[in-house]
Structure formats: C-alpha cells, structure tokens
Design a protein around this motif. Structure first.
Motif, mmCIF file in Angstrom:
data_model
loop_
_atom_site.group_PDB
_atom_site.id
_atom_site.type_symbol
_atom_site.label_atom_id
_atom_site.label_comp_id
_atom_site.label_asym_id
_atom_site.label_seq_id
_atom_site.Cartn_x
_atom_site.Cartn_y
_atom_site.Cartn_z
ATOM 1 N N PHE C 217 0.839 -1.191 0.000
ATOM 2 C CA PHE C 217 0.000 0.000 0.000
ATOM 3 C C PHE C 217 0.875 1.241 0.000
ATOM 4 O O PHE C 217 1.859 1.325 0.741
ATOM 5 C CB PHE C 217 -0.911 -0.011 1.238
ATOM 6 C CG PHE C 217 -1.919 1.099 1.234
ATOM 7 C CD1 PHE C 217 -3.086 0.982 0.489
ATOM 8 C CD2 PHE C 217 -1.700 2.267 1.950
ATOM 9 C CE1 PHE C 217 -4.020 2.007 0.460
ATOM 10 C CE2 PHE C 217 -2.629 3.299 1.924
ATOM 11 C CZ PHE C 217 -3.790 3.170 1.176
ATOM 12 N N ARG C 219 1.813 4.377 1.280
ATOM 13 C CA ARG C 219 1.459 5.011 2.559
ATOM 14 C C ARG C 219 1.378 6.517 2.482
ATOM 15 O O ARG C 219 0.741 7.168 3.286
ATOM 16 C CB ARG C 219 2.475 4.592 3.634
ATOM 17 C CG ARG C 219 2.368 3.110 3.974
ATOM 18 C CD ARG C 219 3.506 2.659 4.840
ATOM 19 N NE ARG C 219 4.772 2.645 4.105
ATOM 20 C CZ ARG C 219 5.892 2.076 4.556
ATOM 21 N NH1 ARG C 219 5.907 1.483 5.744
ATOM 22 N NH2 ARG C 219 6.986 2.101 3.845
ATOM 23 N N ALA C 244 -7.625 -5.621 -3.422
ATOM 24 C CA ALA C 244 -6.906 -5.594 -2.153
ATOM 25 C C ALA C 244 -7.567 -4.687 -1.116
ATOM 26 O O ALA C 244 -7.324 -4.835 0.081
ATOM 27 C CB ALA C 244 -5.473 -5.110 -2.389
ATOM 28 N N THR C 351 -6.351 -10.501 1.263
ATOM 29 C CA THR C 351 -5.172 -10.020 1.987
ATOM 30 C C THR C 351 -4.671 -11.075 2.975
ATOM 31 O O THR C 351 -3.464 -11.285 3.114
ATOM 32 C CB THR C 351 -5.513 -8.702 2.711
ATOM 33 O OG1 THR C 351 -5.972 -7.761 1.740
ATOM 34 C CG2 THR C 351 -4.309 -8.132 3.434
ATOM 35 N N LEU C 352 -5.607 -11.742 3.642
ATOM 36 C CA LEU C 352 -5.206 -12.819 4.555
ATOM 37 C C LEU C 352 -4.438 -13.903 3.787
ATOM 38 O O LEU C 352 -3.358 -14.331 4.206
ATOM 39 C CB LEU C 352 -6.450 -13.420 5.228
ATOM 40 C CG LEU C 352 -6.191 -14.621 6.142
ATOM 41 C CD1 LEU C 352 -5.393 -14.204 7.380
ATOM 42 C CD2 LEU C 352 -7.504 -15.295 6.559
ATOM 43 N N ASN C 353 -4.980 -14.319 2.658
ATOM 44 C CA ASN C 353 -4.324 -15.366 1.874
ATOM 45 C C ASN C 353 -2.926 -14.943 1.421
ATOM 46 O O ASN C 353 -1.976 -15.716 1.491
ATOM 47 C CB ASN C 353 -5.183 -15.738 0.659
ATOM 48 C CG ASN C 353 -6.286 -16.734 1.011
ATOM 49 O OD1 ASN C 353 -6.391 -17.173 2.149
ATOM 50 N ND2 ASN C 353 -7.099 -17.092 0.029
ATOM 51 N N ASN C 355 -0.899 -12.613 2.708
ATOM 52 C CA ASN C 355 0.047 -12.471 3.820
ATOM 53 C C ASN C 355 0.443 -13.824 4.399
ATOM 54 O O ASN C 355 1.580 -14.020 4.822
ATOM 55 C CB ASN C 355 -0.534 -11.559 4.909
ATOM 56 C CG ASN C 355 -0.354 -10.095 4.554
ATOM 57 O OD1 ASN C 355 0.719 -9.528 4.720
ATOM 58 N ND2 ASN C 355 -1.398 -9.494 3.998
ATOM 59 N N TYR C 356 -0.509 -14.746 4.404
ATOM 60 C CA TYR C 356 -0.189 -16.098 4.862
ATOM 61 C C TYR C 356 0.857 -16.740 3.946
ATOM 62 O O TYR C 356 1.868 -17.278 4.403
ATOM 63 C CB TYR C 356 -1.467 -16.941 4.908
ATOM 64 C CG TYR C 356 -1.211 -18.399 5.164
ATOM 65 C CD1 TYR C 356 -0.798 -18.829 6.427
ATOM 66 C CD2 TYR C 356 -1.366 -19.350 4.158
ATOM 67 C CE1 TYR C 356 -0.534 -20.174 6.671
ATOM 68 C CE2 TYR C 356 -1.109 -20.686 4.398
ATOM 69 C CZ TYR C 356 -0.699 -21.099 5.650
ATOM 70 O OH TYR C 356 -0.435 -22.424 5.886
ATOM 71 N N SER C 359 4.256 -15.134 4.477
ATOM 72 C CA SER C 359 4.923 -15.628 5.686
ATOM 73 C C SER C 359 5.479 -17.030 5.458
ATOM 74 O O SER C 359 6.590 -17.358 5.878
ATOM 75 C CB SER C 359 3.935 -15.676 6.861
ATOM 76 O OG SER C 359 3.449 -14.385 7.113
ATOM 77 N N GLU C 360 4.692 -17.844 4.790
ATOM 78 C CA GLU C 360 5.134 -19.208 4.480
ATOM 79 C C GLU C 360 6.363 -19.187 3.564
ATOM 80 O O GLU C 360 7.291 -19.984 3.726
ATOM 81 C CB GLU C 360 4.001 -19.973 3.799
ATOM 82 C CG GLU C 360 2.983 -20.535 4.767
ATOM 83 C CD GLU C 360 3.576 -21.653 5.622
ATOM 84 O OE1 GLU C 360 4.066 -22.653 5.040
ATOM 85 O OE2 GLU C 360 3.597 -21.518 6.852
ATOM 86 N N ASN C 372 9.380 -7.038 5.555
ATOM 87 C CA ASN C 372 8.956 -6.218 6.688
ATOM 88 C C ASN C 372 7.850 -5.232 6.370
ATOM 89 O O ASN C 372 7.754 -4.170 6.964
ATOM 90 C CB ASN C 372 10.152 -5.448 7.278
ATOM 91 C CG ASN C 372 11.206 -6.413 7.771
ATOM 92 O OD1 ASN C 372 10.880 -7.437 8.376
ATOM 93 N ND2 ASN C 372 12.451 -6.125 7.457
ATOM 94 N N ARG C 373 7.057 -5.570 5.378
ATOM 95 C CA ARG C 373 5.856 -4.776 5.158
ATOM 96 C C ARG C 373 4.689 -5.740 4.990
ATOM 97 O O ARG C 373 4.874 -6.906 4.685
ATOM 98 C CB ARG C 373 5.988 -3.908 3.903
ATOM 99 C CG ARG C 373 6.903 -2.708 4.098
ATOM 100 C CD ARG C 373 6.654 -1.631 3.065
ATOM 101 N NE ARG C 373 5.281 -1.125 3.113
ATOM 102 C CZ ARG C 373 4.829 -0.152 2.321
ATOM 103 N NH1 ARG C 373 5.624 0.409 1.438
ATOM 104 N NH2 ARG C 373 3.581 0.265 2.414
ATOM 105 N N ARG C 374 3.485 -5.215 5.177
ATOM 106 C CA ARG C 374 2.313 -6.032 4.896
ATOM 107 C C ARG C 374 2.220 -6.261 3.401
ATOM 108 O O ARG C 374 2.480 -5.347 2.611
ATOM 109 C CB ARG C 374 1.040 -5.312 5.344
ATOM 110 C CG ARG C 374 0.935 -5.036 6.822
ATOM 111 C CD ARG C 374 0.678 -6.299 7.619
ATOM 112 N NE ARG C 374 0.419 -5.940 9.016
ATOM 113 C CZ ARG C 374 0.588 -6.774 10.019
ATOM 114 N NH1 ARG C 374 1.047 -8.012 9.813
ATOM 115 N NH2 ARG C 374 0.305 -6.393 11.245
#
Lengths: 476, 127, 484
Positions: C217, C219, C244, C351-353, C355-356, C359-360, C372-374
């Motif tokens: 995003f 900012r 998004a 967004t959940l999918n 970010n998951y 992370s994976e 280090n960002r969403r």
C-alpha cells in the motif's frame, strides 16, 4: 460467506503464521482516518435463489419483439454447440496465454481463428481480435498513420456511408494524435461514395481512405475502382466489412481491378465487427473487432498475434508472437495500449465458423440478402413507402416514409415489431427514412407480419395526423 | 564477459562507432547490448538518405522479449544500411562489431570527442 | 494436436445449421461477388465439437487449477453469473431497442453504476470502456478534456511511477501526452522528493496503482494527492489492484479524481482466455461532464441511455454500442451476490491469503522483494539468489510449477524486481490450495539446489515442451495456408 472457503480454525492458524492478531491488523498500513465506512447504499448480499429470481424478472421485462433492426448488430441463428463449448470452464476461466505450454487450447484455437479470418477476408494476416468493430476501425486508422511513411498529412478520408457510431468512436480514439478525419459525402442517387466525390476531397497528401462494404445503408460500394485509385495515389485503403457477407461478396483482399499488380491488390487493412459470426446481440456486446492486414504491415498491427512454432522435441505448438510491439514490453512506444483481445467471443466465433463451413456461411448470407429483397419488394408495394437508393444492397435497405420515422417505429413497436433504425439522427437530409434489416431468421410469416403491421401503422398515422404530413422536408 | 574492442568509440546507450578510411562512420550495437537483448528477431533500419541529429531514435532492434531503440550517436546522413540484417538479424548476435553493423553515416559535425573510449565503456557496463 | 483444417474433407458438412439451398444473389453485380469459396474447414458438427472440447482440455483454468497469477485476480467466476447473464431476455436484446423496451437490462446497468460509485467513493461512473486499457484511455482523455475546458492548455505531461504497468505510459501517449517516469523507493513507496521535483505547470496528472504493482500500500497517498493537486494536476487511479482494498478504503477518499475498475478482476467476470473484460471509469464531481458515452440515467422510474445530446462535453464513444454488456451483467450479478458485507470480505480474505503465503514463503527460505511490510492481496518473491547460485531463472520455476499442476504466478513483472514471481492467491482459494502451492515451490527450490536440470527441462507433463519463440518471431506462421 459467498465464495470464501475459510473456516474459523483456518483463519486462526493463518493469522498465527503471519503473527497478526486479527485480519484487521493486516490493513494497519492504511491511514486510519481514511478507512471506509459501511457502504450503506449497496444492498445486502443475496442467495443464488434470490438473485435468480431478480434476474429472471429483469430479463423478462426486455422486449421479445420480432427484429428487423440491424445497423451494426444482427440477429443470426447460433448453433447450440457454439456457446455450450465456449462456456466450458477451461475456456471461460482461463487467462491470457502467457504460459504457452499450459494454454495450448486457447492458443491453437486463436491460430485457427486467424486462419479462418484471413480465409474469409482474403487478407494475409489477422490478429487475435480487438474489442469491437468501431474500436478496430480506430486502431486501423492509427495503424495506417504509422504504416504510410510516404504520407505526412495524417489525413484520413471518411465517407459518411461508414457506420456513424464507428466514425464517432474513431474520432474519440484518434483525436489525441492530431489525425484529421475528413468527411466524404455520398451520392444521393446510389447511396454510395463515388470516385468523383472522393477526388473532390482528396486535395494534397492523404494518408488513408476508409470504405465500408456493405455500407451503413446496406448499399454496395464500388470497391474495385476506389481501391485502384487509392493505390495509384499512395493512399492506404482501410476496409470495414461485415465478415458474414464476405462469404458471398468479394473480400477486401481481392479488391481492385483484375489487372492491378499483385503487390497492390486488395485493401491494406481490413476491420469490422465479428458479431454476425456467432455472437448474440446481447444488448450490444461483448462482440469482437476483426483486424487484418497485408503481410508487409504486420509489425504495425496492434494487439495479440498467435504464431505456430515447434517445441524442444520439434513438436508443433503455438505461442503469442511479435510481443515486442506490445505495451508490456514497449511501454510508451507500443503500437497501442491494448492488452487483451475478446478471447471468449473469438472462441465462439471460431467454433461457429467450423460448424457452418464456407457453404453454411454462403447459404446464410444469401438468405439474408434474399429475405431483404423479398421484404423490400413487399413493403414498397405499400403506397408512400419508397426505396431511396438505386443499385444493389445486401441485407439492409433505406426506406422513405411520408410520416416521421420515430412515429412509425413506435407504432410498430406496439405491435411487437422492431421495425428498423431511424436515420434522422445521423442523416437528417434523408427525411423520414428508416433502415430495415432481415437476416436468415426472418421467415415468410415474419415478413408478412411486418408488411401487415406497417400498413396498419401508416394508415392510422396518415389518417390521424395529416398536419404532420405537411411538415415533410423537401427531399421527399 | 562482453567484448569491447579498443579501437572503437562508444555511447552510454550501447552503440559503437568506427571511423572508416573514407571518413564515413559505421555504427552498430555492442556485444554487451546484444547479450542483454538475447536472440534478435527483427531490425528496423532507417532509410538511406535520411538525416538525423545526435540523440534521435533512428533504428529499432527487437528480440522475443524486448525491443530497443538505437539512438543516433552523432549527427549526420545515413548513406548505407546493412541490408543483410533484414533476413538474418541474428548476425548481430554472432558478429556485433563486424558483419552485424547497422548503418554508415556521413557526419555533419565533429562530435567524436564527446563519445566514450573502450576503457570508459568497459567501466560503464561493469557498474 | 491436429488443426481443425486437417480434419476437413471436401464436401463434408451435414450440420442442419443454415438454409439448405443457397438463395439467389443475382441482384448483386458480378464484380462485387466472391469468386472462390473461403477456405474454411469442412467438418461435421461432431468433429467440430470433439475438436474444440479436446482443445479446451489443453488449457489451465481457474476451474481446473490454482491460478495465482499476480495482478490478474484469478478468483472463482461463479457459474450463476454466466447462466443468468445468458438468459434469452438479455441475449436477444438488440442494442438499439428503444429504452422503454429495454428496462430490465438498463436497470441492471444503472444499479451497477451506483454500486461502483459507492464502492469506490466516486461521484459518477460510465460502464462504456471495454477493457482496463480502454478505461485508462477514457480516464486520461477526461483529464485532457478537463484541463482544456478551463483553457489550461499547457498541461502536456503525465507522470507514471516506474513500477507501473506498461499500459499506463502507452495510454498517455495514445492520448497525446508525453510521459515522465517517477522512481520508486526500495520500500515500494513512490519517491516523494523526485515527485515534487517533477511536477509543474506542464503536469496534467499522475497515474497511480494503489496498492502498487509491488504489492504494498502506498502510505504517502495523501501527500502525493496534495502535491499533484497543488500543481494543478489530477490523480488517476489504476484499479488493477482494487481487490486488495475493496470496502476497506475507497479511491475517492484517498483523493483520486478519476479511476478505472477492471470488472474482470475485482468483480469476477471471466477472463475468457484473454477477454472480453471491462474497464468501467469513475470520476469525481468536477469530471462528470466528460464521462464516455453512453451512461444510464433514471428519470421518473424509467431508465434511459444518456447520449451526446445530454452530455455535450463528453469525450465521446469508445464502442459502437455500450461497451461489453454481457460482462457488465456478470459483474452486476456478482456484486449482488456479495452485497455490502461480502465486498469487505473480498479484501479481507484476499489479503489474509496473500500475507499467509508471504509468511510461508519467508519461512521456507525464499527472498521477498519487499520485506517487513504487509502484503496487499499479492506479494513478490525474487529468485535472484537462486539464479546466481544455481543458474535457474524465474521462468524455470514457472515452467516447473506447471508440471506440478499449478499455474505459474506472473513472472518478470514488475520489471523493477529481478527474477520475480508475483503471487496473487485471491480470496476464493482454500488454505489447502495455498499450502499445496507452497509445498510445490519449496520442492522446486530444493530441485534447483540439487538437480537444476529438472527445472531447465520443465515442463515435461504438458501437451508440449518449451516452445521456440525465436523461431515463431522469425519464421512468422500466423495462419494455416493449406496442407502441402
């Protein structure tokens, strides 16, 4: 939750992996004061049962009238197999074939489409399609300006027999690039453009001329003479064609007199709307724009093109090719900003052409033409209904009435007949004129129903509205 | 490692120049440029007789995944183009400094001093 | 697989799909008639049906495979949207039917305009553009018309971040503007200092995608809006990534003056092998007069098309009729399915999918383009280390994924990130699909380290192996010209 599969347990696991406490945390980079409120004017969600009821109600509100309206969209029979196969998930829910190995279905089909379209138009090359006929004319004009390096004027001759909404669309799309579209008037007797009138407008350097066959009035232009003249003067010829009629009519790749040399034979660019080949009228779309050209112009062609090649084992396969012309590589120097084609409609059209074959298309096109002759013959037998333009027409004809066209068409509409297109908006000089169309779907009964209805409407209008008759323009 | 012949002049946009005995200047794209582009599939050459000034886009070289403009490194008139590239653009890949030349120019001003020598170009492409 | 032309036999047809006899065309002068029949295939209906059914089976699609193609939003296309948009009342509607006889269709279009306004925070919408690129064209043409209507003729430059999709600069040039690229910082945000230096009296506007093509995003959006507006320019929102933020933050509230929305992404109309799409455009109040035609109005409980007579300042038409109505109907149906509460969930679960998965990916040792960002609804892995150490490319990873039954993510876009995979799972995928994909990616990483040849040779399980694109471009074969 519609179309979202997550269970509560999965949501918790996923958030844990991410290291977030809630889904809302994932939006913490968005400034809080900008966050959207509840979108109150959007209705609550519906179940499939509820939305089915709503859509059926709305679809039923649309007219089921008998269609004698054309003017760029035509009601043809479409074999049931066409959309059955087109809407298979493998075609319907695939995307642009960038991963060629996983998209051979779409790619081969597009190559077959290009092959069929070049066969039908007798042009060398076809792209994978543009959005619709009107926008493909705009792109053809931009292409001609890039391609005709001998011409510096950016001047395009545009006969007013070209579909008026195509001309408007072309104007919208090319006006940012200092291209001038010069109107050329038509001959009032024939409803076509004559070479003399073209020459009057053709002072100095001209980049290209547009020629529509059959033209907007359904009349047939003298394509050979105009093509020869254009090429003698280093002017590119852009053909706008109805592809179904090309099964019967001389296709743009063959335009020009028999003795013109092979290099100059035919239109340089051909465009048009693919709707008559398997796309339902569908309130205006989606249709697709066909765009073809001669081989030497292929690198000026906008849009996607599929080519045949081989894989590592020498096995035949298909890829998107000449991509370096396109926006995702050339960015500001691309031939066009277009990224897509009308893939799914092209899929339908390719299946349509396969099932029909040349013979099926010829018989269909000939039936459209013969039905129109038949209708016009019967209608002009009615007193005060006249055919304005002499000469051959294909499956649309301009008829002149002695009462305002809008009133006649409203009267016909009340009898559940879409009686034609009111020409007064774009051609006020024609007076009370309508454009009537017949396709192969209009039966003898349909035609008789129209004749009877028109007679009744005219009787009631001329009986009740004498005052309107006296305000007729002089042209009648 | 790209080849950078010491006797040529270079530009930041990866053109090379060679002054011929007759005073004409032959121009092409460097070995480094052809490596970046990959297999070339098409070259759009300027027409002989056309005049350009320094910095004009005068030619396009195209591979499957990229299309790159060639910028005129000096002002002048095109006197000859390499017709062989029309059918075999891959010559540029195999012989960028020799049979893969693009065109010859009759210069209209002496601008060679503004261009890079081999050492400077070598440094440029290593960055 | 054989071409349909190669199934052809002279004289075969047998489909009862056209009039049996050819009617006379004697009224047409001989020189205007076709001399030889077009060389179309002559096949039976069954041959055609079998051929195209089998061709379809050579495609990957959402209905058959996970398709995490970044920036394309390949979510489930509900079947009901297709069935209901193809009701005969819609399919048989002639586009020039009088408005009074076309009320059912026009009602859907009017409601769709209104819902899009609410969902994006814009004052008015036109559904006319037939694809995202045409929406962009309409948007930039409106910006041009707006400045000209004020006599502000010197604004000839459009600013575009260097991370932008190629259509942005291509569109600006089509509209007669010059383009200036604005650099992007390593954290994915626009370089504000460079932007401030770039704006001036020549600035017509800035085209921005937010979240950006880098999957984060922007900012500083409020500052950017201020800089552009103070310079007299307008702010254009490329709706490519609207999925998004749907229901979370609206482009209108961020300060955008004009937007296009790709209904084939956010509102789930089918991609159809590359179209048709729809690029509906929305505007703030001051740009309303310039919207492309036609739009739909409601007067006295009756819907009607607005034309040039009603909107003399419009930029004009973009198509012969009304854009792509069949696509618009599907988007309308989808939006009614979701309703206001469903729309918010789109952004939340997309967004959940993403970010998951991000992370994976990190956990499994992949390098993220922006750490280090969403993530927004998509994120980027860069394979530059794998490329350097094992001589495998992002393309090799992509081809190997196909072997393992997954459509590849977008490769080599955005151009700023070397050897990148842009991954967009969408909200409609279940956790199992995401995990399966990450397992496959991890397996390929392992193969790259131990036996990179497996990647170089991929794909092995598809109808063809890697295709010779150089040959395709050099020895152009664009149409079948007979089987000699």
């Amino acid at each position: 939750m519609p179309f979202i599969p997550h269970t509560d347990q999965e949501i918790a696991q996923m958030l844990k992996t991410i290291g977030a406490d809630s889904i809302d945390d994932l939006f913490d980079e968005i400034p809080a004061h900008l966050r959207a409120a509840v979108m109150s004017s959007i209705p609550a969600g519906m179940t499939e049962m509820e939305i089915s009821r709503l859509m059926r109600e709305r679809a039923d509100k649309n007219t089921k009238a008998l269609c004698f309206l054309g003017a760029g969209s035509y009601q043809h029979h479409i074999p049931a197999a066409v959309w059955e196969i087109t809407t298979r998930g493998e075609f319907y829910s695939a995307y642009t074939p960038y991963q060629a190995e996983a998209s051979q279905g779409t790619l081969q089909l597009t190559y077959e489409y290009q092959s069929m379209m070049t066969a039908l138009t007798a042009m060398d090359v076809s792209n994978a399609s543009m959005y619709d006929g009107a926008s493909s004319l705009a792109e053809a004009i931009l292409m001609a300006v890039r391609a005709n390096r001998k011409s510096k004027s950016r001047k395009i001759l545009m006969p007013t027999t070209v579909n008026p909404v195509y001309r408007q669309t072309a104007h919208t799309i090319v006006k940012g690039q200092q291209i001038e579209l010069v109107d050329v008037a038509y001959d009032e007797t024939t409803g076509t453009v004559s070479l003399d009138q073209i020459k009057q407008q053709a002072e100095g350097d001209i980049t290209a001329i547009v020629l529509q066959q059959p033209n907007f009035f359904g009349c047939l232009e003298d394509v050979d003479a105009i093509t020869d003249w254009a090429h003698e003067n280093n002017i590119l010829l852009i053909a706008v064609v109805n592809p179904l009629t090309m099964a019967v009519l001389n296709p743009p790749g063959e335009w020009g007199s028999a003795d013109s040399d092979a290099k100059n034979k035919g239109a340089d660019i051909a465009c048009g709307d693919g709707q008559p080949l398997g796309a339902p009228m569908s309130a205006g779309g989606p249709y697709y724009g066909l765009l073809c050209c001669r081989q030497s112009l292929v690198r000026q062609m906008p849009g996607r093109i599929v080519g045949r090649t081989v894989d590592l084992d020498g096995k035949e396969g298909f890829v998107l090719t000449l991509q370096a012309r396109e926006q995702h590589i050339r960015r500001s120097k691309a031939t066009s900003n277009i990224c897509t084609n009308q893939g799914l409609v092209v899929t339908a059209s390719t299946i349509y052409m396969s099932i029909m074959g040349a013979k099926g298309l010829e018989n269909t096109a000939a039936a459209c033409h013969a039905n129109n002759n038949h209708l016009v013959e019967k209608l002009t037998a009615i007193t005060d209904v006249k055919q304005i333009f002499s000469g051959a027409h294909f499956h649309e004809t301009v008829l002149q009435l002695i009462v305002p066209a809008s009133e006649v068409l409203s009267g016909l509409m009340e009898k559940d007949i879409l009686g034609g297109y009111d020409l007064s908006l774009h051609y006020p000089e024609l007076g009370n004129a309508i454009l009537v169309c017949t396709t192969e779907m209009r039966s003898e009964d349909d035609i008789n129903a129209y004749v009877k209805a028109l007679q009744e409407v005219l009787n009631s209008l001329s009986g009740s509205a004498d005052s309107k008759v006296t305000t007729l323009p002089e042209t009648a | 490692m790209s080849e950078v012949p010491s006797e040529l002049k270079y530009t930041k946009s990866h053109e090379w120049l060679r002054v011929e005995d007759d005073g004409l200047i032959t121009i092409g794209i460097t070995d480094h440029a052809q490596e970046l582009l990959g297999d070339l599939v098409f070259v759009e050459l300027p027409e002989a007789g056309t005049e350009f000034v320094t910095g004009d886009e005068c030619c396009v070289v195209e591979s499957v995944k990229a299309a790159s403009d060639v910028y005129m490194p000096i002002s002048g008139e095109i006197v000859e183009v390499n017709e062989a590239l029309a059918d075999e653009p891959e010559i540029i890949n195999t012989s960028p400094y020799d049979s893969g030349w693009l065109f010859k120019v009759k210069p209209s001003a002496d601008e060679l001093a503004d261009l890079m020598d081999a050492d400077a170009y070598q440094t440029e492409i290593e960055e | 697989m054989m071409l349909i032309f190669e199934h052809s036999s002279k004289g075969r047809n047998g489909a009862p799909q056209s009039p049996v006899e050819k009617a006379s065309v004697a009224a047409i002068p001989e020189n205007l008639l076709r001399k030889n029949s077009a060389a179309l295939p002559e096949v039976s209906e069954l041959q055609a049906v079998r051929h195209y059914t089998r061709l379809s089976q050579k495609n990957f699609s959402i209905d058959t495979e996970f398709y995490p193609l970044g920036s394309c939003t390949m979510k489930y296309n509900p079947r009901a949207c297709n069935t209901l948009a193809m009701l005969p009342g819609f399919l048989n509607a002639h586009p020039l039917t009088p408005d009074e006889q076309n009320q059912g269709f026009l009602a859907c279009m009017y409601d769709l305009q209104a819902m899009l306004c609410e969902a994006t925070g814009m004052a008015a919408f036109s559904l006319a553009p037939m694809a995202g690129a045409q929406g962009e064209f309409a948007g930039i043409a409106m910006i041009d018309a707006y400045h000209k209507s004020r006599g502000d003729d010197a604004r000839k430059e459009i600013l575009v971040p260097d991370a932008a999709h190629g259509t942005n600069p291509a569109t600006a040039v089509m509209c007669g503007f010059t383009v200036k690229e604005i650099p992007t910082l390593d954290n994915g945000d626009v370089d504000l200092e460079a932007l401030k230096l770039a704006v001036g009296p020549q600035t017509a506007g800035l085209m921005l995608t937010n979240p950006s093509t880098l999957g984060v995003f922007e900012r500083n959006i409020e500052v950017i809006a201020k800089v552009i507006h103070e310079a007299g320019g307008l702010l254009y929102y490329d709706g490519a990534n609207l999925n998004a933020i749907l229901g979370k933050i609206r482009p209108g509230d961020m300060g955008f003056d004009v937007i296009h929305s790709n209904l084939h992404k956010t509102f789930s109309t089918p991609h159809g092998g590359g179209g048709p799409g729809s690029g509906a455009v929305g505007v703030a109040e001051r740009l309303k007069p310039f919207l492309p035609l036609p739009t739909v109005a409601k007067e006295n409980e009756c819907y009607r098309y607005l034309t040039a007579k009603d909107c003399p300042e419009s930029i004009g038409r973009l198509s012969a009729f009304m854009g792509n109505p069949g696509v618009l109907l599907r988007a309308f149906i989808y939006m009614r399915f979701l309703g206001r509460e469903g729309m918010v969930r789109v952004a939340e679960f997309a967004t959940l999918n993403a970010n998951y998965m991000m992370s994976e990916a990190k956990r499994r040792g992949f390098t993220l383009a922006i750490d280090n960002r969403r993530a927004s609804h998509e994120f980027i892995i860069t394979l530059k280390n794998e490329a350097r150490e094992h001589h495998v490319s992002a393309m090799d990873f992509a081809k190997r994924l196909l072997d393992l039954g997954y459509h590849a993510p977008t490769t080599y876009f955005p151009l700023l990130v070397p050897e990148c995979l842009l991954i967009e799972p969408t909200e409609s995928e279940a956790k199992e699909a995401l995990d399966g994909f990450m397992d496959a990616l991890e397996q390929i990483k392992h193969e790259a380290e131990t036996d990179p040849e497996i990647l170089h040779a991929a794909p092995q399980t598809l109808p063809v192996k890697r295709l010779d694109e150089v040959r395709a471009a050099k020895q152009l074969d664009l149409a079948f010209k007979g089987s000699e």
